[in-house]
Design an enzyme around this catalytic site. Structure first.
Site, PDB file in Angstrom:
ATOM      1  N   SER A 164       0.857  -1.192   0.000  1.00  0.00           N
ATOM      2  CA  SER A 164       0.000   0.000   0.000  1.00  0.00           C
ATOM      3  C   SER A 164       0.891   1.239   0.000  1.00  0.00           C
ATOM      4  O   SER A 164       1.719   1.382  -0.894  1.00  0.00           O
ATOM      5  CB  SER A 164      -0.949  -0.022   1.202  1.00  0.00           C
ATOM      6  N   THR A 165       0.775   2.100   0.995  1.00  0.00           N
ATOM      7  CA  THR A 165       1.533   3.353   1.013  1.00  0.00           C
ATOM      8  C   THR A 165       3.031   3.098   0.926  1.00  0.00           C
ATOM      9  O   THR A 165       3.589   2.340   1.705  1.00  0.00           O
ATOM     10  CB  THR A 165       1.235   4.140   2.307  1.00  0.00           C
ATOM     11  N   HIS A 190      -2.604  -1.014  -3.452  1.00  0.00           N
ATOM     12  CA  HIS A 190      -3.767  -0.155  -3.265  1.00  0.00           C
ATOM     13  C   HIS A 190      -3.632   1.070  -4.172  1.00  0.00           C
ATOM     14  O   HIS A 190      -2.750   1.909  -3.968  1.00  0.00           O
ATOM     15  CB  HIS A 190      -3.885   0.300  -1.816  1.00  0.00           C
ATOM     16  N   MET A 283      -0.018   1.208   5.187  1.00  0.00           N
ATOM     17  CA  MET A 283      -0.765   1.507   6.395  1.00  0.00           C
ATOM     18  C   MET A 283      -1.923   0.529   6.537  1.00  0.00           C
ATOM     19  O   MET A 283      -2.530   0.131   5.547  1.00  0.00           O
ATOM     20  CB  MET A 283      -1.298   2.949   6.333  1.00  0.00           C
ATOM     21  N   ASP A 286      -4.329  -4.762   5.897  1.00  0.00           N
ATOM     22  CA  ASP A 286      -4.664  -5.570   4.729  1.00  0.00           C
ATOM     23  C   ASP A 286      -3.486  -6.475   4.345  1.00  0.00           C
ATOM     24  O   ASP A 286      -2.354  -6.012   4.242  1.00  0.00           O
ATOM     25  CB  ASP A 286      -5.033  -4.667   3.546  1.00  0.00           C
TER      26      ASP A 286
END
Length: 348
Positions: A164-165, A190, A283, A286
């Site tokens: 993600s991030t 993401h 973050m 998930d």
């Protein structure tokens, strides 16, 4: 701790709306708003913000040029504002390469209403960006990686990556270190619809692998990488001796579609011990449960370590669940995946 935020945007409306959103947060303080990078430069010196929100398209100096100078001379957490277009996607990915931590897209219609509708998302992104590790970036030209093939004992293996991030650059770092004949790779990052195709095309140019946005029903082949499209879950299925991609419109999981957990859970069922998975920076949680399901199914599982993660959220959740067979710094993950897939790393 109060997060000090500086807004940089040539639109007075966006400056006003973002300012309202920031002021409404009990843990944030709006320390200034700038209409262009030159004003922003002075305000950064005066206010020392924790987070900068930065528009890409601005007069006098565009956001990318300013970002590059900023990350070279005064690195700090940056959240980019992007337009939801193909050109906007390309520029946003370049911003992430230059060191921006994350981005959000401007709504196409009803700017004030649209931004206010996503106020919670924007505030959460600012909090995430504020917690990120930021390093000074030096400009590097894009070059296509070339590596000699590695011998693999089995053709039954499949590699999976979730992030993600901070993930766009982390995924690239892993893929750049994989050999051209590595087992097929599935990736969930993401990212909204409209951005994943540009992300795949960029990776295809620089990694030496054949990277594309998944369309569904593709057969996994060595050296091929399939990126989960924005707003679709990506799953691994099996048809006879072949691994096949599958897309799904099922509800978001952990507030995400695509979700890493969906990919990992599908791999636990379809591939079991033949799968190797890495959960990278991001973050939230998930991917942690899915990674645990994969480990329980006999797969080799890896979590990125805290020191090399931009945001150590998802990997931490996996480690706390005992979902990772090993925890490694980002530069070592590709070699570990190759080793776990039965390949030799001596020539990488």
């Amino acid at each position: 701790m109060t997060i000090k935020v500086l807004v940089v945007d040539d639109s007075a409306l966006i400056r006003a709306v973002l300012g309202e959103i920031i002021r409404q947060q009990p843990d944030m303080e709006l320390v200034g708003a700038a209409a262009d990078p030159y004003i922003a430069r002075d305000l950064i010196s005066k206010t020392n913000p924790d987070v900068l929100t930065l528009d890409i398209e601005m007069p006098r100096m565009d956001g990318l040029e300013f970002l590059e100078r900023l990350m070279h001379g005064h690195p700090m957490p940056v959240l980019m504002l992007s337009s939801l277009t193909e050109a906007g996607a390309d520029v946003t990915l370049r911003a992430l390469e230059l060191g921006a931590v994350d981005f959000f897209t401007k709504p196409k219609l009803g700017l004030r209403e649209g931004l206010n509708e996503y106020a919670e998302v924007i505030a959460d992104k600012i909090r995430t960006v504020a917690s990120a590790k930021v390093q000074r970036r030096l400009r590097k030209p894009e070059t296509r990686s070339t590596r000699p093939p590695v011998q693999f004992v089995s053709t039954e293996r499949v590699l999976l990556i979730g992030a993600s991030t901070g993930g766009t650059e982390a995924i690239k770092a892993v893929l750049e270190r994989l050999p051209a004949n590595c087992p097929g790779v599935l990736v969930t990052q993401h990212m909204p619809a409209g951005f994943t195709r540009s992300f795949a095309e960029r990776l295809n140019r620089v990694t030496g692998l054949k990277v594309c946005e998944a369309q569904g029903n593709e057969r996994l082949l060595p050296g091929h990488v399939f990126i989960a499209p924005g707003d679709k879950h990506l799953k691994l299925t099996r048809s006879g001796a072949n691994y096949i991609t599958q897309l799904s419109d099922d509800a978001p999981v952990n507030r995400h579609r695509p979700a890493v957990d969906v990919l990992f859970h599908s791999a636990a069922l379809a591939a079991g011990k033949n799968a190797v998975a890495a959960l990278l920076t991001g973050m939230g949680k998930d991917g942690a449960d899915g990674l645990l399901a994969m480990r329980n199914a006999g797969a080799h599982t890896i979590a990125q370590d805290e020191a090399s993660s931009v945001v150590y959220g998802m990997p931490r959740e996996a480690v706390e669940r005992n979902a990772a067979c090993e925890q490694l710094p980002l530069p070592d993950i590709a070699a570990a995946m190759i080793r776990a897939a039965g390949g030799s790393t001596t020539r990488i």
